[in-house]
Design an enzyme around this catalytic site. Structure first.
Site, PDB file in Angstrom:
ATOM      1  N   GLY A 149       0.824  -1.215   0.000  1.00 29.60           N
ATOM      2  CA  GLY A 149       0.000   0.000   0.000  1.00 29.60           C
ATOM      3  C   GLY A 149       0.847   1.249   0.000  1.00 29.60           C
ATOM      4  O   GLY A 149       1.694   1.444   0.872  1.00 29.60           O
TER       5      GLY A 149
ATOM      6  N   GLY B 110      -0.422   4.410   0.103  1.00 30.83           N
ATOM      7  CA  GLY B 110      -1.283   5.534   0.491  1.00 30.83           C
ATOM      8  C   GLY B 110      -0.576   6.384   1.536  1.00 30.83           C
ATOM      9  O   GLY B 110       0.655   6.409   1.611  1.00 30.83           O
ATOM     10  N   PHE B 111      -1.347   7.071   2.365  1.00 36.29           N
ATOM     11  CA  PHE B 111      -0.751   7.949   3.379  1.00 36.29           C
ATOM     12  C   PHE B 111       0.208   7.181   4.287  1.00 36.29           C
ATOM     13  O   PHE B 111       1.316   7.630   4.565  1.00 36.29           O
ATOM     14  CB  PHE B 111      -1.851   8.569   4.244  1.00 36.29           C
ATOM     15  CG  PHE B 111      -2.541   9.721   3.598  1.00 36.29           C
ATOM     16  CD1 PHE B 111      -1.997  10.993   3.657  1.00 36.29           C
ATOM     17  CD2 PHE B 111      -3.735   9.553   2.930  1.00 36.29           C
ATOM     18  CE1 PHE B 111      -2.625  12.070   3.055  1.00 36.29           C
ATOM     19  CE2 PHE B 111      -4.374  10.618   2.326  1.00 36.29           C
ATOM     20  CZ  PHE B 111      -3.823  11.875   2.390  1.00 36.29           C
TER      21      PHE B 111
ATOM     22  N   GLU C 183     -19.197  17.540   2.469  1.00 37.21           N
ATOM     23  CA  GLU C 183     -18.350  18.256   1.495  1.00 37.21           C
ATOM     24  C   GLU C 183     -18.925  18.126   0.091  1.00 37.21           C
ATOM     25  O   GLU C 183     -18.996  19.095  -0.669  1.00 37.21           O
ATOM     26  CB  GLU C 183     -16.925  17.692   1.543  1.00 37.21           C
ATOM     27  CG  GLU C 183     -16.183  18.140   2.785  1.00 37.21           C
ATOM     28  CD  GLU C 183     -14.858  17.420   3.027  1.00 37.21           C
ATOM     29  OE1 GLU C 183     -14.202  17.755   4.020  1.00 37.21           O
ATOM     30  OE2 GLU C 183     -14.497  16.528   2.248  1.00 37.21           O
TER      31      GLU C 183
ATOM     32  N   ASP D 287      -5.715   3.024   7.775  1.00 39.75           N
ATOM     33  CA  ASP D 287      -7.144   2.685   7.906  1.00 39.75           C
ATOM     34  C   ASP D 287      -7.379   1.207   8.196  1.00 39.75           C
ATOM     35  O   ASP D 287      -8.354   0.847   8.853  1.00 39.75           O
ATOM     36  CB  ASP D 287      -7.870   2.992   6.580  1.00 39.75           C
ATOM     37  CG  ASP D 287      -8.219   4.461   6.442  1.00 39.75           C
ATOM     38  OD1 ASP D 287      -7.711   5.260   7.250  1.00 39.75           O
ATOM     39  OD2 ASP D 287      -8.987   4.806   5.522  1.00 39.75           O
TER      40      ASP D 287
ATOM     41  N   VAL E  27      -2.033  -7.544  -4.097  1.00 41.59           N
ATOM     42  CA  VAL E  27      -1.786  -8.622  -3.137  1.00 41.59           C
ATOM     43  C   VAL E  27      -3.116  -9.305  -2.831  1.00 41.59           C
ATOM     44  O   VAL E  27      -4.132  -8.633  -2.624  1.00 41.59           O
ATOM     45  CB  VAL E  27      -1.152  -8.053  -1.849  1.00 41.59           C
ATOM     46  CG1 VAL E  27      -1.014  -9.133  -0.785  1.00 41.59           C
ATOM     47  CG2 VAL E  27       0.209  -7.436  -2.162  1.00 41.59           C
TER      48      VAL E  27
ATOM     49  N   ALA F 240      -6.417  10.411   7.617  1.00 44.31           N
ATOM     50  CA  ALA F 240      -5.117  10.566   6.970  1.00 44.31           C
ATOM     51  C   ALA F 240      -4.030  10.903   7.991  1.00 44.31           C
ATOM     52  O   ALA F 240      -2.902  10.399   7.907  1.00 44.31           O
ATOM     53  CB  ALA F 240      -5.209  11.664   5.918  1.00 44.31           C
ATOM     54  N   GLN F 241      -4.356  11.757   8.963  1.00 47.29           N
ATOM     55  CA  GLN F 241      -3.317  12.166   9.916  1.00 47.29           C
ATOM     56  C   GLN F 241      -2.867  10.990  10.785  1.00 47.29           C
ATOM     57  O   GLN F 241      -1.689  10.883  11.129  1.00 47.29           O
ATOM     58  CB  GLN F 241      -3.781  13.351  10.759  1.00 47.29           C
ATOM     59  CG  GLN F 241      -5.121  13.197  11.427  1.00 47.29           C
ATOM     60  CD  GLN F 241      -5.385  14.329  12.418  1.00 47.29           C
ATOM     61  OE1 GLN F 241      -4.471  14.861  13.014  1.00 47.29           O
ATOM     62  NE2 GLN F 241      -6.637  14.689  12.599  1.00 47.29           N
TER      63      GLN F 241
HETATM   64  C1  LIG Z   1     -13.408  11.115   0.069  1.00 51.24           C
HETATM   65  C2  LIG Z   1     -12.520  11.024   1.275  1.00 51.24           C
HETATM   66  C3  LIG Z   1     -12.234  12.157   2.010  1.00 51.24           C
HETATM   67  C4  LIG Z   1     -11.398  12.100   3.121  1.00 51.24           C
HETATM   68  N1  LIG Z   1     -11.119  13.249   3.819  1.00 51.24           N
HETATM   69  C5  LIG Z   1     -10.269  13.198   4.863  1.00 51.24           C
HETATM   70  C6  LIG Z   1      -9.892  14.390   5.566  1.00 51.24           C
HETATM   71  O1  LIG Z   1     -10.362  15.486   5.235  1.00 51.24           O
HETATM   72  N2  LIG Z   1      -9.014  14.273   6.589  1.00 51.24           N
HETATM   73  C7  LIG Z   1      -8.481  13.078   6.963  1.00 51.24           C
HETATM   74  O2  LIG Z   1      -7.670  13.029   7.891  1.00 51.24           O
HETATM   75  N3  LIG Z   1      -8.818  11.941   6.332  1.00 51.24           N
HETATM   76  C8  LIG Z   1      -9.691  11.962   5.292  1.00 51.24           C
HETATM   77  N4  LIG Z   1     -10.026  10.811   4.633  1.00 51.24           N
HETATM   78  C9  LIG Z   1      -9.475   9.526   5.104  1.00 51.24           C
HETATM   79  C10 LIG Z   1      -8.092   9.311   4.567  1.00 51.24           C
HETATM   80  O3  LIG Z   1      -8.044   9.493   3.175  1.00 51.24           O
HETATM   81  C11 LIG Z   1      -7.664   7.907   4.949  1.00 51.24           C
HETATM   82  O4  LIG Z   1      -7.696   7.804   6.342  1.00 51.24           O
HETATM   83  C12 LIG Z   1      -6.259   7.612   4.442  1.00 51.24           C
HETATM   84  O5  LIG Z   1      -6.241   7.613   3.043  1.00 51.24           O
HETATM   85  C13 LIG Z   1      -5.802   6.259   4.968  1.00 51.24           C
HETATM   86  O6  LIG Z   1      -4.498   6.041   4.510  1.00 51.24           O
HETATM   87  P1  LIG Z   1      -4.007   4.552   4.240  1.00 51.24           P
HETATM   88  O7  LIG Z   1      -2.587   4.679   3.812  1.00 51.24           O
HETATM   89  O8  LIG Z   1      -4.361   3.685   5.360  1.00 51.24           O
HETATM   90  O9  LIG Z   1      -4.902   4.057   3.015  1.00 51.24           O
HETATM   91  P2  LIG Z   1      -5.008   4.634   1.553  1.00 51.24           P
HETATM   92  O10 LIG Z   1      -4.587   6.048   1.484  1.00 51.24           O
HETATM   93  O11 LIG Z   1      -6.396   4.286   1.095  1.00 51.24           O
HETATM   94  O12 LIG Z   1      -3.954   3.775   0.725  1.00 51.24           O
HETATM   95  C14 LIG Z   1      -4.089   2.380   0.594  1.00 51.24           C
HETATM   96  C15 LIG Z   1      -3.256   1.950  -0.606  1.00 51.24           C
HETATM   97  O13 LIG Z   1      -3.209   0.534  -0.627  1.00 51.24           O
HETATM   98  C16 LIG Z   1      -3.399   0.086  -1.954  1.00 51.24           C
HETATM   99  N5  LIG Z   1      -3.995  -1.258  -1.886  1.00 51.24           N
HETATM  100  C17 LIG Z   1      -5.180  -1.591  -1.359  1.00 51.24           C
HETATM  101  N6  LIG Z   1      -5.374  -2.912  -1.448  1.00 51.24           N
HETATM  102  C18 LIG Z   1      -4.275  -3.410  -2.065  1.00 51.24           C
HETATM  103  C19 LIG Z   1      -3.900  -4.723  -2.447  1.00 51.24           C
HETATM  104  N7  LIG Z   1      -4.667  -5.786  -2.206  1.00 51.24           N
HETATM  105  N8  LIG Z   1      -2.717  -4.891  -3.077  1.00 51.24           N
HETATM  106  C20 LIG Z   1      -1.910  -3.818  -3.333  1.00 51.24           C
HETATM  107  N9  LIG Z   1      -2.221  -2.564  -2.979  1.00 51.24           N
HETATM  108  C21 LIG Z   1      -3.390  -2.363  -2.349  1.00 51.24           C
HETATM  109  C22 LIG Z   1      -4.318   1.110  -2.579  1.00 51.24           C
HETATM  110  O14 LIG Z   1      -4.199   1.118  -3.991  1.00 51.24           O
HETATM  111  C23 LIG Z   1      -3.843   2.399  -1.930  1.00 51.24           C
HETATM  112  O15 LIG Z   1      -2.855   3.052  -2.694  1.00 51.24           O
HETATM  113  C24 LIG Z   1     -10.857  10.854   3.516  1.00 51.24           C
HETATM  114  C25 LIG Z   1     -11.149   9.704   2.787  1.00 51.24           C
HETATM  115  C26 LIG Z   1     -11.978   9.781   1.666  1.00 51.24           C
HETATM  116  C27 LIG Z   1     -12.288   8.536   0.881  1.00 51.24           C
END
Ligand SMILES: Cc1cc2nc3c(=O)[nH]c(=O)nc-3n(C[C@H](O)[C@H](O)[C@H](O)COP(=O)(O)OP(=O)(O)OC[C@H]3O[C@@H](n4cnc5c(N)ncnc54)[C@H](O)[C@@H]3O)c2cc1C
Length: 461
Positions: free
Chosen positions: A22, A24-25, A182, A311, A90, A327-328
């Site tokens: 992953g 992401g953040f 939003e 998450d 994965v 995200a934070q």
């Molecule tokens: C519309 C929206 C608005 C938001 N607004 C806010 C906000 O204002 N403030 C805030 O703090 N949070 C906000 N959030 C929440 C925030 O975006 C998430 O908490 C954050 O993205 C979590 O980060 P993460 O790295 O856990 O997951 P993600 O950022 O979702 O990244 C997960 C990554 O894993 C990859 N992945 C998933 N499954 C697989 C797999 N099986 N194999 C390989 N790769 C995989 C995905 O492609 C992705 O790139 C918002 C979320 C959304 C959807």
């Protein structure tokens, strides 16, 4: 650090000391902390870009382009020679062999594993609703929503029947959390701008934005005063809010809510998330919302060298409550774990407990209107909106994105224009809004195609 099991790494580059799932953040923050450490790190993601999800709603409402908020993962990590990237999905973990299974059949060996696969929208057992009510999780979802919104205006302008026009220009947003709020404010703003400036055959009354929430109030995670402010502001923007209302069905062009069928040109899903299936991969009992329970140090109990962040992980705060899926939280966890693994690789102690520092919870409602909750004190209105904008710009992945988004916002603030009002050619704007001749009137010259496709095609465009 446990060695990479060579027997399970079929190719020379399919295996690493630390594998992160992953980008992401959470995953990206962890990888960046390990950059330049000399540790062999492989980051696997199913897509090639990191996405700033908090601003996806602006892509869906044509205020920003996808590339303003998405950045190739390879570009971000490319400056560190010890970080490698693999595009792949994965599908599971072979725990005894310390290897990941990929959808294309490859296997990736790991010494230590960081799971950061995020979450997806929860349709509560109704995955058949997904195509009719996309959520804001991916660039694809945001573009689909933008397509449906913009095409709705194009089609509605040529409908003589006011009811049919209103049906097509009805947007239903399911879920009254920050994303739903939003989105409701942004759709209303977009619609009023388009009707006031660019569409001669539409009227403000044609536009309907409905925000549906199953609970007793919107913004349930915020103090009541802030939720009331958001409700008042949305009402001023002509958004209807239905609380205590459960969605019973979603189909092509309609939503059933509390026994009433509401026709809608665009339905957007913003109701609840479920974690990536990490618990299933490891064969452990999932926690709340399918999240994988972790200890204070973010380690998965009973699985040495396997960590989960973001998450998809269920970590508890100092008050004993689960940390929110924000995200934070994800970013702070990624940084904490990345630094700790780096120290450990140099012979330091194993990762210690993670402490979340809450920087405040925020949601934007419309132009110059936002709410900010810092726990002990709260903020609403224009100052909260400036702060919201500052925080979001600062959180973007690099300087280029910060500059791009700031410039776009400044232009939009001054002109109200939206630069990304694009409808894909694949949407076929020549498609009719209805096949009922009584609604459409006599066919126009050169509009023969407009009679053939069934009415429901418009909802799928
Ligand atoms: C519309 C929206 C608005 C938001 N607004 C806010 C906000 O204002 N403030 C805030 O703090 N949070 C906000 N959030 C929440 C925030 O975006 C998430 O908490 C954050 O993205 C979590 O980060 P993460 O790295 O856990 O997951 P993600 O950022 O979702 O990244 C997960 C990554 O894993 C990859 N992945 C998933 N499954 C697989 C797999 N099986 N194999 C390989 N790769 C995989 C995905 O492609 C992705 O790139 C918002 C979320 C959304 C959807």
């Amino acid at each position: 650090m446990p060695p990479v099991p060579a027997a399970n790494a079929p190719g020379p580059d399919l295996g690493a000391d630390i594998v992160i799932v992953g980008g992401g953040f959470a995953g990206l923050a962890c990888a960046l902390e390990l950059g330049g450490s000399g540790i062999d790190v492989l980051l696997i993601d199913a897509r090639n870009h990191n996405l700033f999800q908090p601003l996806l709603y602006q892509v869906a409402t044509a205020a920003l382009s996808p590339a303003d908020i998405a950045e190739p993962i390879r570009r971000t990590l490319g400056r560190h020679r010890n970080l490698r990237v693999l595009l792949g999905r994965v599908t599971g973990v072979d725990v005894p062999a310390r290897a990941l299974r990929l959808a294309d059949g490859r296997r990736v060996g790991f010494g230590q594993l960081v799971l950061a696969a995020g979450s997806d929208y929860n349709y509560f057992g109704h995955d058949d609703w997904r195509p009719h009510a996309p959520g804001l999780k991916t660039v694809h979802g945001a573009r689909l929503i933008r397509q449906r919104l913009l095409l709705g205006f194009e089609k509605a302008e040529h409908l003589p029947d006011p009811d049919a026009r209103r049906d097509l220009l009805t947007t239903v947003i399911v879920g009254g959390g920050p994303t739903g709020v939003e989105m409701a404010g942004a759709v209303s703003e977009l619609g009023r701008f388009l009707i006031g400036r660019d569409f001669r055959g539409l009227f403000p009354d044609d536009l309907r934005v409905l925000l549906v929430e199953a609970g007793p109030r919107i913004l349930a995670g915020f103090p009541e005063r802030l939720a009331r402010y958001a409700e008042d502001t949305l009402h001023e923007e002509s958004v209807e809010i239905w609380t205590d209302s459960t969605v019973e069905a979603v189909g092509e062009g309609f939503v059933s809510i509390g026994g009433r069928q509401v026709p809608a040109g665009c339905v957007i899903w913003a109701a609840g998330v479920k974690a990536a299936p990490l618990a299933q991969w490891l064969g452990v009992e999932p926690g709340e919302a399918g999240r994988l329970p972790v200890g204070p140090d973010l380690a998965v109990p009973g699985h040495p060298g396997i960590w989960a962040i973001g998450d998809a992980a269920l970590a508890t705060g100092e008050d004993g409550k689960p940390l929110p899926a924000l995200a934070q939280v994800a970013r702070q966890q990624g940084r904490h774990l990345g630094r700790a693994l780096r120290r450990q690789a140099r012979g330091g102690p194993p990762p210690g407990p993670f402490r979340f520092r809450n920087r405040g919870n925020t949601a934007v409602i419309g132009r110059g209107a936002a709410v900010f909750d810092f726990g002990r004190w709260q903020m609403t209105g224009r100052i909260a909106w400036y702060l919201w904008a500052l925080v979001h710009v600062w959180l973007l992945v690099n300087f280029e994105k910060r500059l791009l988004v700031s410039l776009q916002w400044a232009m939009r603030y001054a002109t109200r224009q939206r630069s990304a009002r694009l409808i894909d050619e694949t949407a076929d704007p020549a498609m009719p809004a209805t096949t009922d001749p009584e609604e459409t009137g006599p066919p126009q010259a050169g509009a023969a195609r407009a009679q053939t496709p069934p009415r429901r095609r418009i909802w799928m465009a």
